[in-house]
Design a protein around this motif. Structure first.
Motif, PDB file in Angstrom:
ATOM      1  N   VAL A   1      16.414  16.490 -23.950  1.00 41.86           N
ATOM      2  CA  VAL A   1      15.403  16.962 -22.782  1.00 41.86           C
ATOM      3  C   VAL A   1      15.367  15.772 -22.060  1.00 41.86           C
ATOM      4  N   LYS A   2      15.858  15.617 -20.897  1.00 37.80           N
ATOM      5  CA  LYS A   2      15.795  14.637 -19.988  1.00 37.80           C
ATOM      6  C   LYS A   2      14.178  14.676 -19.161  1.00 37.80           C
TER       7      LYS A   2
ATOM      8  N   CYS B   1       3.993   9.895 -20.106  1.00 35.23           N
ATOM      9  CA  CYS B   1       3.702  10.653 -21.000  1.00 35.23           C
ATOM     10  C   CYS B   1       3.894   9.983 -22.414  1.00 35.23           C
ATOM     11  N   ILE B   2       3.083  10.301 -23.353  1.00 33.25           N
ATOM     12  CA  ILE B   2       3.206   9.928 -24.625  1.00 33.25           C
ATOM     13  C   ILE B   2       4.613  10.193 -25.299  1.00 33.25           C
ATOM     14  N   TYR B   3       5.243  11.067 -25.135  1.00 33.65           N
ATOM     15  CA  TYR B   3       6.309  11.633 -25.531  1.00 33.65           C
ATOM     16  C   TYR B   3       7.582  10.781 -24.947  1.00 33.65           C
TER      17      TYR B   3
ATOM     18  N   GLY C   1      13.805   7.777 -20.602  1.00 35.27           N
ATOM     19  CA  GLY C   1      14.296   8.869 -19.905  1.00 35.27           C
ATOM     20  C   GLY C   1      14.513  10.195 -20.544  1.00 35.27           C
ATOM     21  N   ALA C   2      13.811  10.246 -21.685  1.00 33.74           N
ATOM     22  CA  ALA C   2      14.042  11.328 -22.512  1.00 33.74           C
ATOM     23  C   ALA C   2      12.734  11.790 -23.144  1.00 33.74           C
ATOM     24  N   CYS C   3      12.666  13.144 -23.359  1.00 32.62           N
ATOM     25  CA  CYS C   3      11.448  13.705 -24.178  1.00 32.62           C
ATOM     26  C   CYS C   3      11.803  13.571 -25.351  1.00 32.62           C
ATOM     27  N   ASN C   4      10.769  12.908 -26.365  1.00 30.26           N
ATOM     28  CA  ASN C   4      10.934  12.815 -27.920  1.00 30.26           C
ATOM     29  C   ASN C   4      10.056  13.679 -28.494  1.00 30.26           C
ATOM     30  N   ALA C   5       9.343  14.486 -27.821  1.00 30.84           N
ATOM     31  CA  ALA C   5       8.429  15.563 -28.612  1.00 30.84           C
ATOM     32  C   ALA C   5       9.015  16.575 -29.535  1.00 30.84           C
ATOM     33  N   GLU C   6       8.433  16.858 -30.540  1.00 32.96           N
ATOM     34  CA  GLU C   6       9.048  17.706 -31.664  1.00 32.96           C
ATOM     35  C   GLU C   6       9.079  19.347 -31.274  1.00 32.96           C
TER      36      GLU C   6
ATOM     37  N   PHE D   1       3.206  17.946 -22.046  1.00 28.49           N
ATOM     38  CA  PHE D   1       2.560  16.374 -21.418  1.00 28.49           C
ATOM     39  C   PHE D   1       1.272  16.028 -21.806  1.00 28.49           C
ATOM     40  N   GLN D   2       1.228  14.668 -22.366  1.00 30.37           N
ATOM     41  CA  GLN D   2      -0.229  14.106 -22.666  1.00 30.37           C
ATOM     42  C   GLN D   2       0.099  12.660 -22.074  1.00 30.37           C
ATOM     43  N   ALA D   3      -1.051  12.428 -21.135  1.00 33.99           N
ATOM     44  CA  ALA D   3      -0.838  11.071 -20.689  1.00 33.99           C
ATOM     45  C   ALA D   3      -1.189   9.950 -21.559  1.00 33.99           C
ATOM     46  N   ARG D   4      -0.595   8.731 -21.273  1.00 29.65           N
ATOM     47  CA  ARG D   4      -0.568   7.672 -22.223  1.00 29.65           C
ATOM     48  C   ARG D   4      -1.986   7.183 -22.101  1.00 29.65           C
ATOM     49  N   ALA D   5      -2.735   6.594 -22.909  1.00 25.49           N
ATOM     50  CA  ALA D   5      -4.139   6.020 -22.925  1.00 25.49           C
ATOM     51  C   ALA D   5      -4.314   4.837 -22.088  1.00 25.49           C
TER      52      ALA D   5
END
Length: 52
Positions: free
Chosen positions: A4-5, A11-13, A17-22, A48-52
């Protein structure tokens, strides 16, 4: 898992350039489940979860 690009670098995931969420949840903004989008701007990534 399919690749998933993603261009949302704060985003924390996000990783290079790619999404690494499970798991990835996509929805139509502001409406109940199983609704149809009229265009890409109607959609949102609920993962989506913003980085702290």
């Amino acid at each position: 898992m399919p690749q998933v690009k993603c261009r949302v670098a704060n985003c924390i995931y996000w990783q290079d350039g790619a999404c690494n969420a499970e798991k990835i949840n996509i929805a139509v903004e502001g409406v109940p489940n199983n609704s149809s989008a009229h265009n890409d701007r109607d959609t949102e990534c609920e993962t989506f979860q913003a980085r702290a």
